[in-house]
Design an enzyme around this catalytic site. Structure first.
Site, mmCIF file in Angstrom:
data_model
loop_
_atom_site.group_PDB
_atom_site.id
_atom_site.type_symbol
_atom_site.label_atom_id
_atom_site.label_comp_id
_atom_site.label_asym_id
_atom_site.label_seq_id
_atom_site.Cartn_x
_atom_site.Cartn_y
_atom_site.Cartn_z
ATOM 1 C CD GLN A 68 0.133 18.486 -58.944
ATOM 2 O OE1 GLN A 68 -0.670 19.010 -59.737
ATOM 3 N NE2 GLN A 68 0.311 18.652 -57.778
ATOM 4 N NE ARG A 96 2.652 28.310 -54.831
ATOM 5 C CZ ARG A 96 3.851 28.528 -55.448
ATOM 6 N NH1 ARG A 96 3.921 28.988 -56.562
ATOM 7 N NH2 ARG A 96 5.270 28.280 -54.939
ATOM 8 C CB CYS A 97 -4.758 26.095 -52.519
ATOM 9 S SG CYS A 97 -6.254 25.880 -51.565
ATOM 10 C CD GLU A 100 -0.992 24.988 -49.318
ATOM 11 O OE1 GLU A 100 -1.117 24.001 -49.858
ATOM 12 O OE2 GLU A 100 -1.856 25.105 -48.364
#
Ligand code: CDP
Length: 784
Positions: A221, A368-369, A738
């Protein structure tokens, strides 16, 4: 105000279909495992079956003898090259291959390389490792007990304590608690869970001895940051390293860290001078790569009798596993957890976090945060419900009473964040109306009389995304700006490249829409490319919903640089002064004479054929964007559940999600992001946990135990929105990816606790599995 573009141009706000889906739905994506190079060989990890054990010996001769095996690399081999340990992203170091001790089950112990995948797997089984099993520490609450084993012998500090971090005004908070007439306390665990992306981690490392170049296709990523870290750790010249993140099948934070598999594949390729592929299995991914959460939290709220909150006190124990490999910005050991005052106007707050080592896989990644905002949002939203019960007040009414009012933005929180914009009341009122709150409360009352169990859960979360301003945000020293480079070709088509890397979020479409918005070039004519460090400008990557707030802003700014130059060219072509020109998406025209115009395509052609005297040719720009602040999206989620008394099964009957992410680039993509995140939130709330038994065996290591919701378990999501633009973002956008994962777990759990509140239930830790609910019903005497 953003100008409206035509559907053909497809700028901001158009729900255009995702360009990338054409290849994805035809099975024509290009993932790491699709990379096949001549002479490529395969790597397989040998992993520890124990959670804590001393390695007495490793015998590799049987494995080496197997035909087709090319090498077996151990920690001792890496030690000779100075590579047996690598730095983590957070001020710690981690074993690449174990030497001395293993510290968690599935830890990497040796790396076998063979001509094909099957031989590598067979040979891995022939590596004989003799272990002496040691006492295991899995309970973080026991980490600092004098009789617990000290896990990290490599450290000077002979303790399992990693860090203590505190923020806020302790004295003011204590004082507020001393005088408060109402206090509530909640202990809540956000269990260890895992992003479990569809595609596991992997890489192909290809060292070319003729050119000295190392090319690594990697599920990353953050390819640019990985290149720099490879250069620093392995001592390779950075210009001779190329990282390519091709299509990625989901990341969710799991693909931010550098894993031992990548390092071993690189070492093997450097040694064998052949391309080496390493692809994890599902269980390897679940058992050994970056986990999330594992926060053991206590929140206390002080309030007056009318329900106005005054102070918040939070104490947390963070279980980081065997190595502190948390992917957090360097100055924030507990990430952005100090957003835990949430949407509420507390006058004082104090928050402290202690991190400890245990015999579990390392990680602490932001699933996702934004770096622990999920834990923070869950805690405050559960604690507000606890206060509502204490006060016997409706949960919606309590929230409405305590929201930071719209007129107070930009709002400085007592824990030091400056919220850019918000209108929490509007989002909540819309959600209450959409769900039909009053009627539902009446229905609940009637059902209770009949002995039926129904609950309504509210979560009014505030997010913090877009890390981050360079003055305080860096990862491993690298400032967290991001970038965009745009080239407009002579025929008016364009190529845009960013330092981010999508893993399914649709950047190829939305970033093209930003260029379309700013330059009027149809989004279909803009190719977006990310993930190749040889071609894309440097950036910190995609995670924590930072792409739109940071690289999205860079895209708008680079486009504006191009528009400035385009204006000069248009003035030259129309033989007027720049001040005589007006812009509408796609063309410059002469004020008062709209027919005298030059389209962006005509201007692009002129940039290569008919320039004003003295002007450089070309129509290109690059922008590195350092955000002045983070963005603070928010929303209200309301969940309605019915509980089956006989089985304890919770059925989500309705779920209304009102989100506010400022100006929206593509409403269809945003809705897709919300559906996906809510489904993950559902899984975390009801189905998923990576737990360990007392011997250190991981319990959620396969999809038989770590459950993934299908369409059958997933309810219909009802979405809506309000729009409060970010005042400091060039296109007024905030991140969104997110939000549903951050905001939804509390809504689910609040709904279940609400259904059982009349029985005296005040909290249930996730996952809220049927057996837990049934046991509570049994203990409370609600079922036979
Ligand atoms: O960093 P990441 O891409 O995961 O998260 P994001 O910035 O929240 O964006 C997720 C997707 O939603 C991207 O395709 C964004 O461009 C899109 N988005 C949007 O269309 N409008 C917004 N206001 C925010 C995001």
């Amino acid at each position: 105000m953003l100008q409206k573009t035509s559907p053909e141009i497809g700028g901001m706000g158009h729900p255009v279909k995702r360009k990338e889906d054409l290849r994805f739905i035809q099975g024509k994506g290009n993932y790491v495992d699709d990379v096949h190079l001549p002479g490529m060989v395969y790597g397989q990890m040998v992993r520890s079956p124990y959670g804590h054990a001393r390695i007495k010996s490793i015998r590799t001769d049987e494995a080496t003898k197997l035909p087709g095996v090319l090498a077996v690399i151990t920690g001792q081999d890496l030690e000779k090259a100075g590579l047996s340990w690598m730095p983590t992203l957070f001020h710690d170091k981690q074993m690449v291959l174990a030497t001395g001790k293993v510290l968690f089950q599935s830890q990497e112990v040796a790396f076998v390389v063979a001509e094909d995948r099957y031989t590598a797997a067979d040979a891995a089984e022939l590596v004989e490792v003799e272990y002496e099993v040691l006492p295991v520490l899995v309970n973080p609450h026991r980490a600092l007990d004098p009789d617990s084993p000290i896990l990290r012998e490599d450290r000077d500090e002979k303790t399992n304590h990693i860090f203590h971090w505190e923020v806020g005004d302790k004295q003011a908070t204590e004082k507020a608690f001393q005088t408060a007439p109402v206090k509530t306390k909640l202990d809540a665990v956000f269990p260890r869970c895992h992003p479990a992306p569809l595609e596991t981690c992997g890489c192909v490392a290809d060292y070319n001895p003729a050119t000295g170049r190392l090319t690594v296709w990697e599920t990353s990523q953050a390819p640019h940051a990985h290149r720099t870290l490879f250069a620093i750790v392995a001592g390779l010249p950075e210009n001779n390293i190329r990282i390519i993140s091709p299509d990625i099948g989901g990341g969710f934070g799991n693909k931010v860290p550098i894993y031992p598999g990548y390092v071993c594949a690189v070492v093997a390729s450097l040694t064998l001078k052949r391309p080496v592929k390493w692809i994890e299995t599902r269980s390897e991914n679940l058992q050994s790569t970056g986990f999330a959460r594992d926060y053991h939290m206590t929140a206390e709220i002080a309030a007056d009798r009318e329900g106005k909150v005054t102070a918040l006190r939070v104490k947390t124990l963070a279980d980081h596993g065997a190595f502190n490999a948390a992917a957090q910005p360097s100055k924030f050991p507990a990430g952005l957890f100090s957003i835990c005052t949430g949407s509420y106007d507390f006058s004082a707050a104090f928050c402290e976090v202690d991190g400890v080592y245990t015999n579990k896989a390392p990680g602490g990644i932001a699933y996702r945060c934004s770096f622990r905002v999920t834990e923070a949002a869950y805690l405050i939203e559960r604690a507000m419900d606890a206060l509502a019960y204490e006060l016997k007040m409706d949960a919606a009414e309590l929230r409405l009473k305590n929201f930071v009012p719209p007129g107070k933005f930009p709002y400085r929180s007592p824990l030091g964040w400056t919220y850019d914009s918000g209108n929490y009341e509007a989002a909540m009122k819309l959600a209450l109306e959409r769900v039909g709150y009053e009627a539902l409360r009446k229905e609940q009352e009637e059902k209770r009389k009949r002995g039926e169990l129904m609950g309504i859960g509210i979560s009014s979360f505030t997010e913090i995304v877009g890390a981050g301003p360079a003055h305080s945000f860096d990862i491993a020293g690298l400032k967290m700006f991001d970038s965009c480079e745009i080239r407009v070709h002579p025929t008016g088509k364009a190529m845009a490249r960013m330092g981010t890397k999508a893993q399914g979020q649709g950047h190829e479409t939305t970033f093209a829409q930003i260029v379309a918005q700013e330059l009027g070039i149809p989004f279909a004519d803009v190719t977006v490319e990310e993930g190749d460090t040889d071609t894309a400008p440097y950036g910190l990557g995609t995670y924590a919903s930072r792409s739109t707030p940071v690289a999205g802003a860079a895209t708008a700014m680079a486009s504006r640089k191009i528009r400035d130059k385009a204006k000069k060219i248009a003035a030259h072509l129309l033989e007027v002064g720049e001040e005589d020109l007006e812009w509408e998406p796609g063309k410059f025209y002469v004020k008062g004479a709209p027919s005298k115009a030059k389209t962006i395509q005509e201007i692009a052609f002129a940039a290569y054929t008919n320039l004003p005297p003295g002007m450089e040719a070309g129509l290109e720009a690059v922008h590195y964007y350092d955000p002045p602040n983070l963005t603070f999206p928010f929303g209200t989620y309301i969940c309605v559940v019915d509980i089956d008394k006989g089985t304890g099964e919770v059925k989500v009957r309705r779920f209304v999600a009102v989100d506010d992410c400022g100006n929206i680039i593509n409403p269809m993509i945003v809705e897709g992001q919300i559906h996906g995140g809510l489904t993950e939130g559902l899984a975390i709330a009801f189905m998923q946990e990576i737990s360990y038994d007392e011997s250190g065996n991981v319990q959620g290591g396969t999809f038989m135990d770590y459950l993934v919701p299908t369409a059958v378990e997933t309810p219909t999501w009802e979405t809506d929105k309000t729009c409060t633009p970010s005042p400091h973002h060039p296109i007024g956008a905030k991140g969104v990816g997110e939000s549903p994962n951050v905001g939804s777990p509390a809504a689910f759990v609040n709904a279940v606790v609400d259904a059982l509140s009349h029985l005296g239930v005040r909290h249930i830790d996730m996952p809220v599995a049927p057996w837990k609910v049934w046991k509570i019903l049994k203990d409370k005497g609600a079922v036979e």
